[in-house]
Each structure stands twice: as structure tokens, then as C-alpha cells.
Design an enzyme around this catalytic site. Sequence first.
Site, mmCIF file in Angstrom:
data_model
loop_
_atom_site.group_PDB
_atom_site.id
_atom_site.type_symbol
_atom_site.label_atom_id
_atom_site.label_comp_id
_atom_site.label_asym_id
_atom_site.label_seq_id
_atom_site.Cartn_x
_atom_site.Cartn_y
_atom_site.Cartn_z
ATOM 1 N N SER A 12 -8.638 -34.644 3.940
ATOM 2 C CA SER A 12 -9.481 -35.271 4.974
ATOM 3 C C SER A 12 -10.059 -36.592 4.475
ATOM 4 O O SER A 12 -10.194 -36.810 3.262
ATOM 5 C CB SER A 12 -10.634 -34.337 5.353
ATOM 6 O OG SER A 12 -10.143 -33.084 5.768
HETATM 7 N N1 SAM Z 1 -10.043 -29.390 2.682
HETATM 8 C C1 SAM Z 1 -8.780 -30.010 2.382
HETATM 9 C C2 SAM Z 1 -8.859 -31.017 1.271
HETATM 10 O O1 SAM Z 1 -9.953 -31.259 0.740
HETATM 11 O O2 SAM Z 1 -7.796 -31.548 0.905
HETATM 12 C C3 SAM Z 1 -8.133 -30.603 3.600
HETATM 13 C C4 SAM Z 1 -7.677 -29.533 4.519
HETATM 14 S S1 SAM Z 1 -6.366 -29.928 5.619
HETATM 15 C C5 SAM Z 1 -7.178 -31.004 6.760
HETATM 16 C C6 SAM Z 1 -6.273 -28.321 6.436
HETATM 17 C C7 SAM Z 1 -5.633 -27.256 5.591
HETATM 18 O O3 SAM Z 1 -5.799 -26.015 6.269
HETATM 19 C C8 SAM Z 1 -4.132 -27.444 5.375
HETATM 20 O O4 SAM Z 1 -3.833 -27.444 4.011
HETATM 21 C C9 SAM Z 1 -3.530 -26.216 6.087
HETATM 22 O O5 SAM Z 1 -2.353 -25.722 5.468
HETATM 23 C C10 SAM Z 1 -4.671 -25.220 5.992
HETATM 24 N N2 SAM Z 1 -4.623 -24.119 6.957
HETATM 25 C C11 SAM Z 1 -4.239 -24.114 8.259
HETATM 26 N N3 SAM Z 1 -4.365 -22.863 8.784
HETATM 27 C C12 SAM Z 1 -4.853 -22.076 7.782
HETATM 28 C C13 SAM Z 1 -5.208 -20.698 7.704
HETATM 29 N N4 SAM Z 1 -5.098 -19.856 8.743
HETATM 30 N N5 SAM Z 1 -5.665 -20.227 6.522
HETATM 31 C C14 SAM Z 1 -5.792 -21.048 5.448
HETATM 32 N N6 SAM Z 1 -5.467 -22.351 5.464
HETATM 33 C C15 SAM Z 1 -5.024 -22.868 6.620
#
Ligand code: SAM
Length: 228
Positions: A61
Site C-alpha cells: 500500500s
Molecule cells: N499490508 C500489505 C503490505 O504492507 O505490503 C499490503 C496488503 S495488499 C494491499 C493486500 C493483501 O491481502 C495481498 O497480499 C492479498 O494477497 C491479501 N489477501 C487477500 N485476501 C486475503 C485473505 N482472505 N486472507 C489473507 N490475505 C488476503
Amino acid sequence: MDFREQRRRLVEKLIREGYIRSDRVAKAMLRVPRELFVPEELRHLAYEDTPLPIGHGQTISAPHMVALMTELADLRPGMRVLEVGTGSGYHAAVLAEVVAPSDEPREKWGKVYTIERIPELARRAVENLRRAGYLDRVKVVVGDGSKGYPEAAPYDRIVVTAAAPDIPPPLVEQLKPGGKMVIPLGTRYYQTLYVVEKTRDGKIKARPVTPCLFVPLIGEYGWSEDSY
Ligand code: SAM
């Protein structure tokens, strides 16, 4: 300009723009080296205020969103936090630096649990967190975070970094009474960032904060992969 100086300038900008409002969050973002959490070929962009691709169609993000969500989470040292959506591990490190500051004795440290559904991203996040020195305060789990992580519940705070259609009920269950959750809610392509509070008598109050755009939460209480 070295990374430390770039980081200092970015934090000053985020303070000026009103995303960072507390010393705690400013200190945490000054300490965590974002350059260690972005792909090597994009390191020169680590201190631009923009999301960056981290593979598998996912992103780290933008720093202003990390700052805003961390402020809204209203964290204090010693708290237990669940982050849903580990991605690169950067936001987990920032959360850890607030609840378990590097300059506080370990007895006062809280803990961050972070859950990621894509095993390869979780593996890389562990590597990033190790290099940055946060594995002693952050536990990375692989799984469907829309169901939370009941093994370490209850949590003082939950921060969801992928967009959900509705508040996943297991996350509410795993929040302590008096706890708070920060979560983007809406459609797959447009959302609003909410602060959800669980009152001491177990009621839920949701306050909309700002429009936002996140990758979708894929899972039992999110969207299904094939409707993506
Ligand atoms: N917080 C992260 C960082 O600091 O890099 C950025 C997160 S990114 C915007 C969203 C993440 O959520 C992705 O890596 C995606 O694979 C994960 N995601 C989506 N659905 C999910 C779920 N049900 N459980 C865990 N992770 C999930």
C-alpha cells in the site's frame, strides 16, 4: 540521497498532509526501512507515496494509507494486533514498531499476527521482516484471513488491508470488547475506509472515514477468486 534521508522527507510530507498525527506513528514510520519490503528493481521508488507491485497481482500500500490506517487503529505499546493481508510485511512492521517499539523493554512489547492467503508472498514477507529485524514481534501465518486467526484471538485491534464486501463476522468475534478494527468496505472497485468499534457490551459501531481503493479480500467472508 540515501534511504534514511528519503524516509525522513516522506514522513515530514505525511505529517504536513495530515496523515501522520502522532509521535508514535511518526517514529514508527521513521524506523521501518520500506526499501527492504519492495522488490529490488523498484527500490528507487520506495519513498514515493505510491502503492507498488509485489507480484501475484498484489501491492504494497501507499505510505499515506499505511500512516492513515495506523493512526485510525489507535495503537498503544503492549497491544495484540491482527493484520489481514500481509503482502510485503511492511505494514505489519510499522504496526509492530508502535505496539512493540524497538527502544522499549521486551516485557512491554505487544505482538502482531499477520495473515496472508498467497504462500509465496507470506514466505517473502518473512524474509523481509527478518532482514528488517521484526520477526521477534511479528508472526506471519498463511491462510484465509477473512476467517481471522482464532489461534491467537482475542485482539485489541484488527487492521484489514484488502477490501471486503461486508465486515467478516469472525473478525468481530475475535475482537476484544472495547477493541477497534480498520477495514475497507464496499464493492470490488470502490470502497470506503471504516473504523469499526466493538463496544464493551458487544455492540458494533462503524464510522466511515474516507474513500479508498484496495485489492479484494478473497475468501470465505470476502469475494470468491473466480468472480475476480
Ligand atoms: N499490508 C500489505 C503490505 O504492507 O505490503 C499490503 C496488503 S495488499 C494491499 C493486500 C493483501 O491481502 C495481498 O497480499 C492479498 O494477497 C491479501 N489477501 C487477500 N485476501 C486475503 C485473505 N482472505 N486472507 C489473507 N490475505 C488476503
